[in-house]
Design a protein around this motif. Structure first.
Motif, PDB file in Angstrom:
ATOM      1  N   ASP A 116       0.828  -1.210   0.000  1.00  0.00           N
ATOM      2  CA  ASP A 116       0.000   0.000   0.000  1.00  0.00           C
ATOM      3  C   ASP A 116       0.860   1.257   0.000  1.00  0.00           C
ATOM      4  OD1 ASP A 116      -2.236  -1.518  -0.026  1.00  0.00           O
ATOM      5  OD2 ASP A 116      -2.770  -1.223   2.071  1.00  0.00           O
ATOM      6  N   PHE A 124      -5.945   4.648  -9.856  1.00  0.00           N
ATOM      7  CA  PHE A 124      -7.047   4.453  -8.919  1.00  0.00           C
ATOM      8  C   PHE A 124      -7.439   5.815  -8.368  1.00  0.00           C
ATOM      9  CE2 PHE A 124      -3.003   3.123  -7.003  1.00  0.00           C
ATOM     10  CZ  PHE A 124      -2.844   4.070  -5.997  1.00  0.00           C
ATOM     11  N   SER A 164      -9.986   8.558  -3.528  1.00  0.00           N
ATOM     12  CA  SER A 164     -10.587   7.917  -2.353  1.00  0.00           C
ATOM     13  C   SER A 164      -9.845   6.635  -1.981  1.00  0.00           C
ATOM     14  CB  SER A 164     -12.058   7.607  -2.623  1.00  0.00           C
ATOM     15  OG  SER A 164     -12.192   6.752  -3.753  1.00  0.00           O
ATOM     16  N   ARG A 165      -9.424   5.878  -3.003  1.00  0.00           N
ATOM     17  CA  ARG A 165      -8.666   4.646  -2.728  1.00  0.00           C
ATOM     18  C   ARG A 165      -7.267   4.984  -2.227  1.00  0.00           C
ATOM     19  NH1 ARG A 165      -7.245  -0.037  -7.089  1.00  0.00           N
ATOM     20  NH2 ARG A 165      -6.218  -1.458  -5.661  1.00  0.00           N
ATOM     21  N   VAL A 224      -7.674   5.569   1.396  1.00  0.00           N
ATOM     22  CA  VAL A 224      -7.882   4.306   2.112  1.00  0.00           C
ATOM     23  C   VAL A 224      -6.551   3.574   2.307  1.00  0.00           C
ATOM     24  CG1 VAL A 224      -8.919   2.007   1.942  1.00  0.00           C
ATOM     25  CG2 VAL A 224     -10.272   4.034   1.402  1.00  0.00           C
ATOM     26  N   LYS A 225      -5.708   3.565   1.253  1.00  0.00           N
ATOM     27  CA  LYS A 225      -4.414   2.902   1.346  1.00  0.00           C
ATOM     28  C   LYS A 225      -3.481   3.623   2.323  1.00  0.00           C
ATOM     29  CE  LYS A 225      -4.171   0.778  -3.266  1.00  0.00           C
ATOM     30  NZ  LYS A 225      -3.600  -0.539  -2.940  1.00  0.00           N
TER      31      LYS A 225
END
Length: 437
Positions: free
Chosen positions: A83, A219, A222-223, A226-227
């Motif tokens: 990540d 991506f 938002s992703r 999250v990561k």
């Protein structure tokens, strides 16, 4: 034999035993017991051995070792490293040789929540190297970047080597952690500049084919957030608590291990067998480190009894070479030993002799510790030992990639570390300003 002669004989004996393949901890205990027995007698040697074990291992501080080791192992199995790499890949995708620089900074962030270089080398050899080769970078360069940037694991806090040095030098672990921040960032910047220079001047070294920027995985923001959350949360708990004065190093290790456990459980990365294996591995690493510290404590007391450090201090510091001559010889010796034995063993062998000399020379022992860790970490990249290089080779298991290719890929980063070390020697404030606040 005089005590001084016994001390020098013990050092020579230790070198011979290590060369013959005896485990370093056992060799240090053996020559130390022999030295004290010759200077005094067997009963004094036995009492000193017991006192060394009692004094060196009963400290509350030593709980920090298994906690940070466990945190690093939990983070490794939770895919936090992947990540971290994905986040920096997204942020630096338009920069020249951006994947290489992304690997450096991802390693720097990963180091701030693991503290173990080998963990970084293992994770990023599986995450970054396939991604870099897919985008046209040579395997030699990709593995060299991972090997070079993996050393940040022992510089940016929390760091296992910093803990070992702090114990041997009787310095604050918290201050040693703080001292690693500036040099760690400096190394990351110097590595990034090295990558840019290679990409501009030695394109054949860096690129196998033209990089197609459009093939990068894309991506949404938002992703990306999250990561980033697990990484930032752990950094906030460990480093925020440590630097903010809310937690001491042991408490920060406990909080970090608990946070890493929560992340691993939430990601379902811990089946029962995996958790048990991590606990066993944590115990094995901790016991080996503490046994070596016990052996080094006994060794340093034997040397103090013999008078060797005092004699060396007077010869090296007051002689013609002077304090900085001693420093250069010391760092060169550390790098040379790094070609043969592992990082912790180097520190445990050399520091009991060198620390009294450094103190007599008037060096700041925190600054001296930072230079020691940088020099020791160079040994992870230099043949024939090069532990990070062999870790990457075993992790990738690619028949077309030789160990020599990885060493050649890592060589520019060895030169970069030499430059960084020269800067740290010239500007000690980089190492000590935060630690001495």
């Amino acid at each position: 034999m005089t005590p001084l002669e016994i001390g020098y004989t013990a050092i020579a004996g230790l070198i011979v035993l290590i060369y013959l393949g005896m485990p370093i901890g056992i060799a240090m205990l053996g020559v130390s017991f022999f030295g004290v027995s010759m200077i005094r007698n067997d009963s004094v040697a036995l009492r000193m051995l017991g006192a060394a074990g009692n004094d060196s291992l009963r400290e509350y501080l030593y709980a920090v070792v298994p906690l940070f080791v466990l945190m690093g192992l939990l983070v490794t199995v939770s895919n936090v490293g992947k990540d971290t790499f994905d986040v920096f890949q997204k942020l630096l995708r338009r920069v020249t040789a951006g994947l290489g620089i992304a690997t450096v900074f991802a390693n720097a962030v990963f180091a701030s929540i693991t503290g173990i270089s080998i963990a970084s080398a293992t994770v990023f050899s599986r995450v970054a190297v396939p991604e870099m080769t897919r985008h046209g970078y040579t395997k030699k360069f990709a593995t060299g970047v991972v090997a070079g940037s993996s050393v940040l694991g022992m510089m940016i806090p929390p760091s296992l080597l910093m803990i070992v040095y702090a114990v041997l030098a009787e310095q604050s672990v918290g201050r040693m952690f703080l001292a690693g921040v500036g040099p760690g960032l400096l190394l990351a910047v110097v590595f990034s500049v090295t990558i840019l220079l290679l990409a501009l001047r030695r394109k054949d070294f860096v690129y196998e084919r033209t990089t197609d920027m459009a093939t990068f995985e894309d991506f949404p923001v938002s992703r990306l957030i999250v990561k980033s959350v697990p990484i930032l949360a752990l950094m906030l708990v460990v480093l925020g608590g440590l630097y903010g004065g809310f937690l001491n190093p042991t408490e920060a290790g406990a909080a970090g291990a608990a946070g890493a456990l929560v992340i691993a459980l939430m990601r379902r990365a811990l089946p029962k067998r995996t958790l048990w294996n991590l606990m066993v591995e944590t115990g094995q690493i901790t016991v080996s480190v503490l046994f070596l510290i016990l052996a080094a404590t006994f060794f340093s007391r034997m040397l103090a009894l013999s008078g060797v450090p005092r004699e060396l201090a007077s010869v090296l510091v007051d002689g013609s070479i002077g304090p900085y001559g001693f420093l250069l010889i010391y760092l060169a010796l550390i790098v040379a030993l790094g070609c043969l034995i592992d990082s912790i063993s180097i520190m445990l062998i050399v520091l009991p002799i060198a620390l009294p000399v450094a103190e007599a020379a008037g060096f700041d022992l925190i600054w001296f510790g930072v230079l020691t860790v940088v020099a020791v970490e160079m040994g992870l990249l230099t043949p024939p030992f090069g532990l990070s290089v062999y870790t990457i080779k075993s992790a990738i298991d690619d028949g077309t990639l030789s160990v020599g290719d990885i060493f050649r890929g890592a060589f520019p980063f060895v030169l970069a570390m030499v430059v960084a070390m020269a800067i740290l020697i010239a500007f000690p404030a980089i190492s000590i300003w935060l630690a001495r606040l």
